[in-house]
Design a protein around this motif. Structure first.
Motif, PDB file in Angstrom:
ATOM      1  N   VAL A 157      45.627  31.935  39.402  1.00 33.61           N
ATOM      2  CA  VAL A 157      45.126  30.847  40.002  1.00 33.61           C
ATOM      3  C   VAL A 157      45.842  30.879  41.430  1.00 33.61           C
ATOM      4  CG1 VAL A 157      44.709  28.536  40.469  1.00 33.61           C
ATOM      5  CG2 VAL A 157      43.979  29.634  38.349  1.00 33.61           C
ATOM      6  N   LYS A 158      47.105  31.077  41.292  1.00 33.48           N
ATOM      7  CA  LYS A 158      48.210  31.245  42.417  1.00 33.48           C
ATOM      8  C   LYS A 158      47.830  32.391  43.252  1.00 33.48           C
ATOM      9  CE  LYS A 158      52.154  28.608  40.812  1.00 33.48           C
ATOM     10  NZ  LYS A 158      53.658  28.668  40.333  1.00 33.48           N
ATOM     11  N   LEU A 159      47.501  33.553  42.520  1.00 38.08           N
ATOM     12  CA  LEU A 159      47.400  34.835  43.323  1.00 38.08           C
ATOM     13  C   LEU A 159      45.971  34.670  43.879  1.00 38.08           C
ATOM     14  CD1 LEU A 159      48.006  37.765  43.773  1.00 38.08           C
ATOM     15  CD2 LEU A 159      46.928  38.445  41.617  1.00 38.08           C
ATOM     16  N   GLN A 160      44.778  34.112  43.098  1.00 34.25           N
ATOM     17  CA  GLN A 160      43.501  34.033  43.758  1.00 34.25           C
ATOM     18  C   GLN A 160      43.724  32.999  45.113  1.00 34.25           C
ATOM     19  OE1 GLN A 160      40.824  32.309  40.945  1.00 34.25           O
ATOM     20  NE2 GLN A 160      39.189  32.924  42.096  1.00 34.25           N
ATOM     21  N   ASN A 161      44.525  31.867  45.169  1.00 39.07           N
ATOM     22  CA  ASN A 161      44.757  31.309  46.154  1.00 39.07           C
ATOM     23  C   ASN A 161      45.360  31.831  47.103  1.00 39.07           C
ATOM     24  OD1 ASN A 161      43.355  28.924  44.862  1.00 39.07           O
ATOM     25  ND2 ASN A 161      45.453  28.145  43.989  1.00 39.07           N
ATOM     26  N   TYR A 162      46.251  32.653  46.912  1.00 34.71           N
ATOM     27  CA  TYR A 162      47.189  33.216  47.779  1.00 34.71           C
ATOM     28  C   TYR A 162      46.151  34.428  48.627  1.00 34.71           C
ATOM     29  CZ  TYR A 162      50.630  36.677  49.870  1.00 34.71           C
ATOM     30  OH  TYR A 162      51.335  37.351  50.657  1.00 34.71           O
ATOM     31  N   LEU A 163      45.455  35.122  47.850  1.00 29.52           N
ATOM     32  CA  LEU A 163      44.536  36.064  48.256  1.00 29.52           C
ATOM     33  C   LEU A 163      43.317  35.232  49.095  1.00 29.52           C
ATOM     34  CD1 LEU A 163      43.946  38.489  45.512  1.00 29.52           C
ATOM     35  CD2 LEU A 163      45.370  38.946  47.519  1.00 29.52           C
ATOM     36  N   SER A 164      42.953  34.356  48.483  1.00 29.10           N
ATOM     37  CA  SER A 164      41.978  33.488  49.447  1.00 29.10           C
ATOM     38  C   SER A 164      42.790  33.004  50.650  1.00 29.10           C
ATOM     39  CB  SER A 164      41.580  32.156  48.576  1.00 29.10           C
ATOM     40  OG  SER A 164      40.842  32.767  47.382  1.00 29.10           O
ATOM     41  N   ASN A 165      43.834  32.565  50.798  1.00 37.19           N
ATOM     42  CA  ASN A 165      44.354  32.180  52.028  1.00 37.19           C
ATOM     43  C   ASN A 165      44.778  33.308  53.048  1.00 37.19           C
ATOM     44  OD1 ASN A 165      44.737  29.461  51.351  1.00 37.19           O
ATOM     45  ND2 ASN A 165      46.875  29.586  50.191  1.00 37.19           N
ATOM     46  N   ILE A 166      44.956  34.441  52.503  1.00 39.79           N
ATOM     47  CA  ILE A 166      45.031  35.580  53.334  1.00 39.79           C
ATOM     48  C   ILE A 166      43.732  36.055  54.062  1.00 39.79           C
ATOM     49  CG2 ILE A 166      45.506  38.069  53.484  1.00 39.79           C
ATOM     50  CD1 ILE A 166      47.536  37.772  51.315  1.00 39.79           C
ATOM     51  N   ILE A 167      42.493  36.038  53.102  1.00 44.95           N
ATOM     52  CA  ILE A 167      41.375  36.275  53.485  1.00 44.95           C
ATOM     53  C   ILE A 167      40.819  35.073  54.514  1.00 44.95           C
ATOM     54  CG2 ILE A 167      38.730  36.357  52.713  1.00 44.95           C
ATOM     55  CD1 ILE A 167      39.825  37.694  50.340  1.00 44.95           C
ATOM     56  N   ASN A 168      41.022  33.749  54.161  1.00 46.39           N
ATOM     57  CA  ASN A 168      40.617  32.829  55.084  1.00 46.39           C
ATOM     58  C   ASN A 168      41.323  32.911  56.161  1.00 46.39           C
ATOM     59  OD1 ASN A 168      38.367  32.007  53.442  1.00 46.39           O
ATOM     60  ND2 ASN A 168      39.788  30.486  52.240  1.00 46.39           N
ATOM     61  N   SER A 169      42.622  33.117  56.410  1.00 47.09           N
ATOM     62  CA  SER A 169      43.453  33.440  57.656  1.00 47.09           C
ATOM     63  C   SER A 169      43.010  34.581  58.563  1.00 47.09           C
ATOM     64  CB  SER A 169      44.967  33.224  57.504  1.00 47.09           C
ATOM     65  OG  SER A 169      45.443  32.494  56.432  1.00 47.09           O
ATOM     66  N   MET A 170      42.237  35.441  58.144  1.00 47.50           N
ATOM     67  CA  MET A 170      41.719  36.428  58.963  1.00 47.50           C
ATOM     68  C   MET A 170      40.937  36.094  60.106  1.00 47.50           C
ATOM     69  SD  MET A 170      41.008  39.562  56.109  1.00 47.50           S
ATOM     70  CE  MET A 170      41.043  40.800  57.479  1.00 47.50           C
ATOM     71  N   PRO A 171      41.013  36.659  61.147  1.00 48.79           N
ATOM     72  CA  PRO A 171      40.287  36.358  62.325  1.00 48.79           C
ATOM     73  C   PRO A 171      38.582  36.794  62.098  1.00 48.79           C
ATOM     74  CG  PRO A 171      41.525  38.244  62.961  1.00 48.79           C
ATOM     75  CD  PRO A 171      42.001  37.545  61.620  1.00 48.79           C
ATOM     76  N   SER A 172      38.521  37.883  60.994  1.00 49.22           N
ATOM     77  CA  SER A 172      37.493  38.449  60.950  1.00 49.22           C
ATOM     78  C   SER A 172      36.418  37.379  59.839  1.00 49.22           C
ATOM     79  CB  SER A 172      37.457  39.911  60.407  1.00 49.22           C
ATOM     80  OG  SER A 172      38.316  40.780  61.355  1.00 49.22           O
ATOM     81  N   ALA A 173      35.228  37.648  59.952  1.00 52.49           N
ATOM     82  CA  ALA A 173      34.367  37.020  58.854  1.00 52.49           C
ATOM     83  C   ALA A 173      34.317  37.990  57.836  1.00 52.49           C
ATOM     84  CB  ALA A 173      32.810  36.608  59.372  1.00 52.49           C
ATOM     85  N   ILE A 174      34.579  37.671  56.533  1.00 51.91           N
ATOM     86  CA  ILE A 174      34.824  38.653  55.377  1.00 51.91           C
ATOM     87  C   ILE A 174      33.573  38.230  54.382  1.00 51.91           C
ATOM     88  CG2 ILE A 174      36.092  39.395  53.561  1.00 51.91           C
ATOM     89  CD1 ILE A 174      37.188  40.331  56.217  1.00 51.91           C
ATOM     90  N   ILE A 175      32.586  38.754  54.132  1.00 53.19           N
ATOM     91  CA  ILE A 175      31.503  38.390  53.178  1.00 53.19           C
ATOM     92  C   ILE A 175      31.750  39.387  52.151  1.00 53.19           C
ATOM     93  CG2 ILE A 175      28.922  37.920  52.811  1.00 53.19           C
ATOM     94  CD1 ILE A 175      29.282  37.487  55.804  1.00 53.19           C
ATOM     95  N   GLY A 176      31.594  39.106  50.751  1.00 55.66           N
ATOM     96  CA  GLY A 176      31.587  40.066  49.574  1.00 55.66           C
ATOM     97  C   GLY A 176      30.260  39.852  49.097  1.00 55.66           C
ATOM     98  N   VAL A 177      29.716  40.958  48.820  1.00 57.70           N
ATOM     99  CA  VAL A 177      28.330  41.060  48.133  1.00 57.70           C
ATOM    100  C   VAL A 177      28.455  41.879  46.872  1.00 57.70           C
ATOM    101  CG1 VAL A 177      27.092  40.476  50.431  1.00 57.70           C
ATOM    102  CG2 VAL A 177      27.632  42.853  49.597  1.00 57.70           C
ATOM    103  N   ASP A 178      27.499  41.697  45.928  1.00 58.87           N
ATOM    104  CA  ASP A 178      27.352  42.758  44.884  1.00 58.87           C
ATOM    105  C   ASP A 178      26.162  43.763  45.245  1.00 58.87           C
ATOM    106  OD1 ASP A 178      24.786  41.336  44.597  1.00 58.87           O
ATOM    107  OD2 ASP A 178      25.368  40.246  42.977  1.00 58.87           O
ATOM    108  N   PRO A 179      25.827  44.636  44.201  1.00 60.08           N
ATOM    109  CA  PRO A 179      25.055  45.679  44.685  1.00 60.08           C
ATOM    110  C   PRO A 179      23.491  45.168  45.037  1.00 60.08           C
ATOM    111  CG  PRO A 179      26.531  46.405  42.721  1.00 60.08           C
ATOM    112  CD  PRO A 179      26.564  45.002  43.013  1.00 60.08           C
ATOM    113  N   ALA A 180      23.233  44.088  44.476  1.00 61.02           N
ATOM    114  CA  ALA A 180      22.034  43.550  44.947  1.00 61.02           C
ATOM    115  C   ALA A 180      21.928  42.692  46.243  1.00 61.02           C
ATOM    116  CB  ALA A 180      21.671  42.546  43.602  1.00 61.02           C
ATOM    117  N   GLY A 181      23.115  42.505  46.699  1.00 57.48           N
ATOM    118  CA  GLY A 181      23.160  41.895  47.975  1.00 57.48           C
ATOM    119  C   GLY A 181      23.625  40.425  47.855  1.00 57.48           C
TER     120      GLY A 181
END
Length: 593
Positions: free
Chosen positions: A207-231
């Motif tokens: 959970v800590k790692l997930q929160n840490y990675l989420s904080n990194i992703i949320n701190s990025m100036p770029s929009a980051i969107i993850g999708v599965d193979p179906a979109g």
């Protein structure tokens, strides 16, 4: 510890460092039932006592001599404790030990382990061997010494159970097996407990790692969107929320092209990225939002590690970068044209001056009232009036007018070109840009030549001036010239558009924008395509028919704003809908540029 007692399992390092409570590992209520059943079957008193705490976890058949006398009197209780301690020390190695205590009774201790840690002792006793005579004299003296009721005390002694040695060994084997069972059970339960604790710690770390990675992703100036193979969306960071206005809760599990129609066709890039294991790009993608043109870079990264399939879409808003690049390119062009203009203007000025001068002299010598004109005509035997009539009949005068007009137009172009290469002495002052705009509008209304071509009075003017906008320090006439160029350009553009429901309209906006004053001149004309918009500020670029425009009006305006006033001038447009020129001039507190 012998093979008969205690497990030999590997001891995890985190388990070794911890002390355990026996009742945390064994169900003591069920254990009490087992002890009672064992007592009923064997008649051997027994109890299970904690090593560190001395807590009695289970017991059955406790003798009255213990509960009412030996354990009740402080001195004899001290002897009991001494006996217990002696046995505990003897069984540390794992072997059971029998001991006749100082109070004259037999005890046997069997250790119970959790891994290699002694956590409890299975005591058998107290009892007598039947081949040993009971020393009643010893117990009688004991009663006198500790002031026990002798009759009750000796009755308690006589009630202590007696066993054959063979029977004790048989019971001991059973208790050793029971101790081994309890040791194994305690170790297994401890292992399970540690596994659970380890799992909990792992989950917390995840959970800590997930929160840490989420904080990194949320701190990025770029929009980051993850999708599965179906979109379907699997990740949606804060920047994606900001750019789209769609909260994460709504975005997760939604189909990307349904969620963001502006990304139509993105599934092709996602599929291609997954199949080829290569990044896909859509760079400098142009779109309109909130009445403005924006640019963005879209990169699709394939997810290919650890059997995970899908893609990550990265969206970068590069509008400011593109605008800056265009400004830099435009500035480079203006610098280049400046050097070229200086040389060309001086080279062309001399023959142009001769053309205009000679044209003027031709008019004077034919149509002027100079006496010498009459004299020379008479000397040549020619009537000056006939010459004039011939010139008019042959439209030579119109040709002279054309030469004069073309020459003056060329002179205007040269003067504009020279403005690229020099800064003349200007008269700067503090001006309200709203007033300069209004003054320019009045000039257009009374401009007879402009009114002949475009009826400016039919254009709706909307003023959106923000109150208390600061004044700027500028060269008023030059700024009015810029406004004039923009308003004329808008009027001419709208004249080429057919309006079915709306009517020609110009919106003028003036407001403070941080440390700048922003002026916007927006028309609802035909707009521009991207190619035209990129070149509209280039010198000599024009969309007008040949002879109708010099292609310098907007580029000179750009030069005045950017070079002469340290401001910026940009253009934005939606083809078929509108065009907006934005000018920003710095708010300064000193009369220096």
């Amino acid at each position: 510890m012998s093979d008969s007692l205690g497990p030999k399992a590997h001891i995890p390092s985190d388990i070794v460092r911890k002390k355990y409570n026996f009742s945390d590992l064994i169900n003591v209520e069920e254990l009490q039932n087992l002890v009672e059943v064992n007592y009923a079957a064997t008649g051997m008193p027994s109890g299970i006592i904690g090593v560190d705490t001395g807590e009695i976890y289970a017991g059955a058949g406790w003798q009255r001599i213990c509960t009412h006398f030996h354990r009740a009197h402080p001195k004899t209780n001290a002897l009991c404790i001494k006996s217990d301690t002696f046995i505990l020390n003897k069984i540390q190695a794992g072997e059971p030990h029998a001991y006749k205590c100082a109070n004259g009774l037999w005890d046997i201790g069997v250790p119970i382990f959790c891994f290699d840690q002694h956590i409890a002792t299975y005591f058998l006793g107290q009892f007598f061997y039947d081949d040993e005579p009971v020393d009643l004299e010893f117990f009688s003296k004991q009663a006198d010494q500790y002031s026990f009721d002798k009759k009750e005390y000796l009755d308690a002694v006589r009630s202590v159970p007696r066993f054959k040695r063979e029977k004790v060994q048989e019971i001991l084997r059973h208790n050793i097996a029971m101790s081994k069972f309890l040791s194994n059970l305690a170790s297994r339960n401890m292992e399970r407990q540690m596994e659970l604790e380890h799992r909990k710690r792992t989950e917390i770390e995840l959970v800590k790692l997930q929160n840490y990675l989420s904080n990194i992703i949320n701190s990025m100036p770029s929009a980051i969107i993850g999708v599965d193979p179906a979109g379907n969306v699997t990740q949606w960071n804060n920047r994606a929320e900001q750019l789209t206005g769609i909260p994460q809760q709504k975005a997760i599990n939604a189909e990307i092209e349904t969620l963001l129609p502006s990304l139509s066709g993105i599934m092709q890039s996602i599929t291609r990225a997954i199949e080829t294991r290569e990044k896909q790009f859509d760079l400098k993608r142009r779109f309109h939002s909130d009445g403005k043109t924006h640019h963005e870079d879209i990169t699709v990264y394939p997810l290919i590690a650890n059997g995970v399939e899908g893609a990550v879409i990265r969206i970068d808003d590069i509008t400011e970068r593109v605008n800056l690049e265009q400004m830099m390119i435009q500035s480079e062009k203006m610098m280049s044209i400046g050097g070229l203009a200086a040389g060309m203007a001086h080279e062309i000025n001399n023959p142009l001056a001769a053309i205009l001068g000679y044209t003027h002299n031709i008019r004077r010598r034919i149509f002027g009232s100079l006496n010498k004109n009459e004299v020379v005509a008479e000397e040549c035997g020619i009537s000056l009036d006939n010459i004039r009539q011939y010139i008019e009949n042959r439209d030579i005068l119109k040709m002279l007018d054309g030469i004069q007009e073309s020459g003056e137009r060329a002179a205007t172009i040269i003067n504009n070109m020279l403005s690229f290469s020099r800064k003349s002495e200007k008269k700067y002052g503090r001006y309200n840009l709203e007033q300069l705009l209004d003054d320019t509008l009045e000039l257009l209304v009374i401009d007879y030549d402009f009114k002949k071509r475009y009826d400016f009075g039919k254009i709706k003017i909307i003023r959106e001036y923000t109150a208390d906008t600061p004044a700027v320090y500028c060269e008023g006439n030059e700024i009015k010239q810029v406004f004039l160029n923009l308003l004329k350009n808008a009027s001419e553009a709208m004249a080429d558009k057919h309006y079915s429901h709306a009517s020609p309209c110009i919106i003028l906006r003036v407001k403070q924008d941080d440390d700048m004053v922003l002026v916007e001149v927006e028309d609802n004309g035909p707009g521009m395509d991207e190619t035209t918009m990129k070149r509209v500020l280039d010198p000599f670029f024009t969309t007008k028919p040949t002879g109708k425009g010099t292609g310098l009006g907007l580029s000179v305006s750009y030069f005045i704003i950017n070079d002469q006033h340290n401001g910026t001038m940009t253009v934005d447009s939606a083809q078929g809908k509108w065009t907006r020129f934005s000018i920003r001039l710095p708010i300064i507190t000193t009369e220096e540029l």
